[in-house]
Design a protein around this motif. Structure first.
Motif, PDB file in Angstrom:
ATOM      1  N   ARG A  72       4.018  11.577  -2.324  1.00 20.94           N
ATOM      2  CA  ARG A  72       2.939  11.145  -3.225  1.00 20.94           C
ATOM      3  C   ARG A  72       1.559  11.563  -2.703  1.00 20.94           C
ATOM      4  O   ARG A  72       0.699  12.033  -3.441  1.00 20.94           O
ATOM      5  CB  ARG A  72       2.983   9.616  -3.357  1.00 20.94           C
ATOM      6  CG  ARG A  72       3.827   9.138  -4.516  1.00 20.94           C
ATOM      7  CD  ARG A  72       3.035   9.356  -5.787  1.00 20.94           C
ATOM      8  NE  ARG A  72       3.916   9.665  -6.911  1.00 20.94           N
ATOM      9  CZ  ARG A  72       4.276   8.781  -7.827  1.00 20.94           C
ATOM     10  NH1 ARG A  72       3.855   7.553  -7.737  1.00 20.94           N
ATOM     11  NH2 ARG A  72       5.029   9.157  -8.831  1.00 20.94           N
ATOM     12  N   ARG A 116      11.162  16.354 -11.942  1.00 23.11           N
ATOM     13  CA  ARG A 116      10.083  16.026 -10.995  1.00 23.11           C
ATOM     14  C   ARG A 116       9.566  17.222 -10.210  1.00 23.11           C
ATOM     15  O   ARG A 116       8.478  17.170  -9.650  1.00 23.11           O
ATOM     16  CB  ARG A 116      10.563  14.993  -9.957  1.00 23.11           C
ATOM     17  CG  ARG A 116      11.043  13.702 -10.525  1.00 23.11           C
ATOM     18  CD  ARG A 116       9.895  12.747 -10.741  1.00 23.11           C
ATOM     19  NE  ARG A 116      10.394  11.498 -11.291  1.00 23.11           N
ATOM     20  CZ  ARG A 116       9.879  10.314 -11.012  1.00 23.11           C
ATOM     21  NH1 ARG A 116       8.855  10.204 -10.196  1.00 23.11           N
ATOM     22  NH2 ARG A 116      10.380   9.238 -11.569  1.00 23.11           N
ATOM     23  N   ARG A 120      16.738  12.049   0.577  1.00 25.53           N
ATOM     24  CA  ARG A 120      16.738  12.662  -0.756  1.00 25.53           C
ATOM     25  C   ARG A 120      15.350  13.059  -1.234  1.00 25.53           C
ATOM     26  O   ARG A 120      15.199  13.872  -2.145  1.00 25.53           O
ATOM     27  CB  ARG A 120      17.383  11.713  -1.773  1.00 25.53           C
ATOM     28  CG  ARG A 120      16.573  10.461  -2.056  1.00 25.53           C
ATOM     29  CD  ARG A 120      17.216   9.639  -3.137  1.00 25.53           C
ATOM     30  NE  ARG A 120      16.440   8.434  -3.419  1.00 25.53           N
ATOM     31  CZ  ARG A 120      16.660   7.626  -4.430  1.00 25.53           C
ATOM     32  NH1 ARG A 120      17.668   7.881  -5.255  1.00 25.53           N
ATOM     33  NH2 ARG A 120      15.913   6.569  -4.626  1.00 25.53           N
ATOM     34  N   VAL A 128       0.816  13.901  -0.453  1.00 21.60           N
ATOM     35  CA  VAL A 128       0.645  15.364  -0.430  1.00 21.60           C
ATOM     36  C   VAL A 128       0.379  15.862  -1.858  1.00 21.60           C
ATOM     37  O   VAL A 128      -0.445  16.753  -2.081  1.00 21.60           O
ATOM     38  CB  VAL A 128       1.887  16.063   0.176  1.00 21.60           C
ATOM     39  CG1 VAL A 128       1.676  17.566   0.245  1.00 21.60           C
ATOM     40  CG2 VAL A 128       2.181  15.531   1.575  1.00 21.60           C
ATOM     41  N   TYR A 129       1.062  15.269  -2.796  1.00 22.24           N
ATOM     42  CA  TYR A 129       0.873  15.596  -4.209  1.00 22.24           C
ATOM     43  C   TYR A 129      -0.599  15.388  -4.608  1.00 22.24           C
ATOM     44  O   TYR A 129      -1.242  16.260  -5.192  1.00 22.24           O
ATOM     45  CB  TYR A 129       1.783  14.681  -5.027  1.00 22.24           C
ATOM     46  CG  TYR A 129       1.973  15.048  -6.474  1.00 22.24           C
ATOM     47  CD1 TYR A 129       3.168  15.591  -6.917  1.00 22.24           C
ATOM     48  CD2 TYR A 129       0.971  14.824  -7.416  1.00 22.24           C
ATOM     49  CE1 TYR A 129       3.370  15.914  -8.248  1.00 22.24           C
ATOM     50  CE2 TYR A 129       1.145  15.143  -8.744  1.00 22.24           C
ATOM     51  CZ  TYR A 129       2.355  15.684  -9.149  1.00 22.24           C
ATOM     52  OH  TYR A 129       2.542  16.004 -10.468  1.00 22.24           O
ATOM     53  N   ILE A 137      15.726  17.848  -1.310  1.00 25.73           N
ATOM     54  CA  ILE A 137      15.858  18.521  -2.610  1.00 25.73           C
ATOM     55  C   ILE A 137      14.808  19.622  -2.777  1.00 25.73           C
ATOM     56  O   ILE A 137      14.901  20.427  -3.696  1.00 25.73           O
ATOM     57  CB  ILE A 137      15.705  17.494  -3.759  1.00 25.73           C
ATOM     58  CG1 ILE A 137      14.422  16.676  -3.543  1.00 25.73           C
ATOM     59  CG2 ILE A 137      16.921  16.568  -3.801  1.00 25.73           C
ATOM     60  CD1 ILE A 137      13.588  16.549  -4.732  1.00 25.73           C
ATOM     61  N   CYS A 139       2.398  25.429   4.959  1.00 26.48           N
ATOM     62  CA  CYS A 139       2.593  26.091   3.656  1.00 26.48           C
ATOM     63  C   CYS A 139       1.379  26.919   3.232  1.00 26.48           C
ATOM     64  O   CYS A 139       1.466  27.715   2.302  1.00 26.48           O
ATOM     65  CB  CYS A 139       2.901  25.068   2.581  1.00 26.48           C
ATOM     66  SG  CYS A 139       4.325  24.055   2.978  1.00 26.48           S
ATOM     67  N   ASN A 171       5.965  22.499  -6.128  1.00 24.86           N
ATOM     68  CA  ASN A 171       6.471  21.613  -7.165  1.00 24.86           C
ATOM     69  C   ASN A 171       5.830  22.058  -8.478  1.00 24.86           C
ATOM     70  O   ASN A 171       4.603  22.220  -8.536  1.00 24.86           O
ATOM     71  CB  ASN A 171       6.047  20.180  -6.789  1.00 24.86           C
ATOM     72  CG  ASN A 171       6.458  19.152  -7.813  1.00 24.86           C
ATOM     73  OD1 ASN A 171       6.507  19.419  -9.005  1.00 24.86           O
ATOM     74  ND2 ASN A 171       6.753  17.955  -7.344  1.00 24.86           N
TER      75      ASN A 171
END
Ligand code: UT7
Length: 329
Positions: free
Chosen positions: A221, A42, A157, A223-224, A161, A118, A258
Motif C-alpha cells: 500500500r 489488482r 501471497r 509503495v503504491y 504474486i 526498481c 502494477n
C-alpha cells in the motif's frame, strides 16, 4: 523554465532475456491462498518467468547482451564501462558487471553494479548518458537485471504474486548530430525505506528486524502511494525541463510494477494509458529489467519507431525514483 539542452548521447542497441520457466497465476493458486481474478484485477499480471536453480543474474545479463549482439550491428569493442543495475547480484561482493566483462573478454573496461532497486535502469541511464556526453567514455554498456525469484518468499501471497526474473541490455554511445537524451530527473525518499526491503542484514535502521531469511518484505500500500504521487510530479518536472507537452510523448515506459499504478500515473499526468508500454502482463515485476523489457516488447510489436520520443520512469525500494525523456533510434 528554460528547456535543458539535450545530452550528446543516444541508445544505439537493445537486447533482452527472460528465463523459459513460466509461473502462472494458476500455479500460484496451488501455492498460496490467492486466485487469478484477484491477481489480474489488482496487478494486471498473468504470468512471470523464473530463473532455474542454477541460473543467476549474471546469466540473465549475458543472455541479454548476446541477444543484443545478434540483432544489432553493435560491437562491444569500444565499450569502456559496464554498469549493471541490480539488487540481486550472484554474489554480494563480486559485481555482476565484472562477470560480464570476464565473459566477453572486454579489455580495459570499467565495471560496477548500481543498486537503485526498481529505479536502477533509469539511474544507470542517467549516469551513462552524462559520462558519454561529457566525453569521459565513448560507449557504455548498461544492463538492468534482477533475479527476484531468489529473494521472494513464496509463502507470502502479497509479494510472491508480483515478481519475475529478467534482463535488458543497451549500449549508450556518443551522438553529436542528434543528441537524444532530452531531459533527466531523479530523487529519493529514504524515510520510506522501511516499506520495501530485504531482510537478513545486521541493521536496526527504521526498525527493520535484525534477523531474517534474506527475503523481500513489502508494505504494498505504502509503495503504491509513493508511486502514484511521486511519479506524476517527476513527469511534470521532466516535461518542464524538456519544454515538451504530454502530446509529444510517443511512448510512456514506467517501471512495470502494477497495471493499476500505471493507470493512475497516466490519469494524473494526462498521458493516455494506451501510450504506456509495460512488460508486467507476462513477465511480472522484474525490477531493474522491467523498463528495457517493455521497450523491447514495444520495438518487437512494431510500436516504437526510430525518432519516437520515450518517457521512461523507474521507482522502487529505497525509496528511489528516476525518469528520462529519450529519443529512440
Ligand atoms: O517494484 C517495487 C515496488 N513495489 C510496488 O510497486 C508494489 C506496489 N503495491 C502494489 O502493487 C499493491 O499494493 C499490491 C498488489 C502489493 C497489493 O494490492 P492492494 O490493492 O494494495 O491490496 P492490499 O495490500 O490493500 O490488500 C487487500 C486485501 C487484503 O485482505 P483484507 O485485509 O482486505 O481482508 C489482503 O490480505 O487483499 C488481500 N490480499 C490478497 N488476496 C488474494 C493480499 N494479497 C493477496 C493475494 N490474493 N495474492
Amino acid at each position: 523554465m528554460t528547456a535543458s539542452t539535450p545530452l550528446q548521447a543516444r541508445i544505439s542497441a537493445i537486447g533482452t532475456y527472460v528465463p523459459s520457466h513460466i509461473l502462472s497465476n494458476a500455479d500460484l493458486q496451488d501455492m498460496v491462498d490467492t486466485n487469478d481474478e484477484w491477481i489480474v484485477q489488482r496487478t494486471g499480471i498473468r504470468e512471470r518467468r523464473l530463473a532455474a536453480a542454477d541460473e543467476f543474474t549474471s546469466h540473465l545479463c549475458i543472455a541479454a547482451v548476446q541477444d543484443m549482439l545478434g540483432r544489432y550491428p553493435a560491437s562491444l569493442d569500444e565499450v569502456e564501462l559496464i554498469i549493471v543495475a541490480t539488487h540481486t547480484p550472484d554474489l554480494p561482493s563480486t559485481p555482476v558487471a565484472c562477470q560480464i566483462q570476464a565473459h566477453f573478454g572486454l579489455p580495459a573496461t570499467g565495471a560496477y553494479d548500481l543498486n537503485a532497486t526498481c529505479a536502477g535502469f533509469a539511474y544507470a541511464l542517467h549516469t551513462a548518458s552524462a559520462l558519454v556526453a561529457a566525453g569521459v567514455h565513448r560507449k557504455v554498456l548498461v544492463v538492468g537485471a534482477d533475479s527476484l525469484s531468489k529473494i521472494t518468499d513464496y509463502t507470502d501471497r502479497s509479494t510472491c504474486i508480483l515478481f519475475g526474473d529478467g534482463a535488458g541490455a543497451v549500449v549508450v554511445e556518443r551522438e553529436e548530430q542528434h543528441p537524444a537524451f532530452i531531459a533527466h530527473h531523479m530523487g529519493s525518499d529514504g524515510s520510506g525505506g522501511k516499506h520495501v526491503y530485504r531482510t537478513g542484514l545486521s541493521t536496526m535502521w527504521q526498525d527493520i528486524p535484525l534477523t531474517g531469511d534474506g527475503k523481500l518484505v513489502q508494505n504494498g500500500r505504502e509503495v503504491y502511494k509513493f508511486a502514484v504521487t511521486t511519479v506524476p510530479q517527476g513527469i511534470e518536472k521532466l516535461l518542464a525541463k524538456s519544454g515538451l507537452t504530454q502530446t509529444a510523448i510517443d511512448w510512456f515506459i514506467p517501471h512495470s510494477a502494477n497495471l493499476r499504478i500505471i493507470e493512475s500515473i497516466c490519469e494524473k499526468s494526462g498521458i493516455p494509458v494506451d501510450k504506456a508500454l509495460y512488460s508486467l502482463e507476462y513477465m511480472g515485476n522484474t525490477s531493474a529489467a522491467s523498463i528495457p523489457l517493455a521497450l523491447d516488447l514495444g520495438i518487437k510489436e512494431g510500436k516504437v519507431k526510430d525518432g519516437d520520443t520515450l518517457l521512461m520512469y523507474g521507482f522502487g525500494g529505497g525509496l528511489t525514483h528516476a525518469g528520462l525523456i529519450v529519443r529512440w533510434g
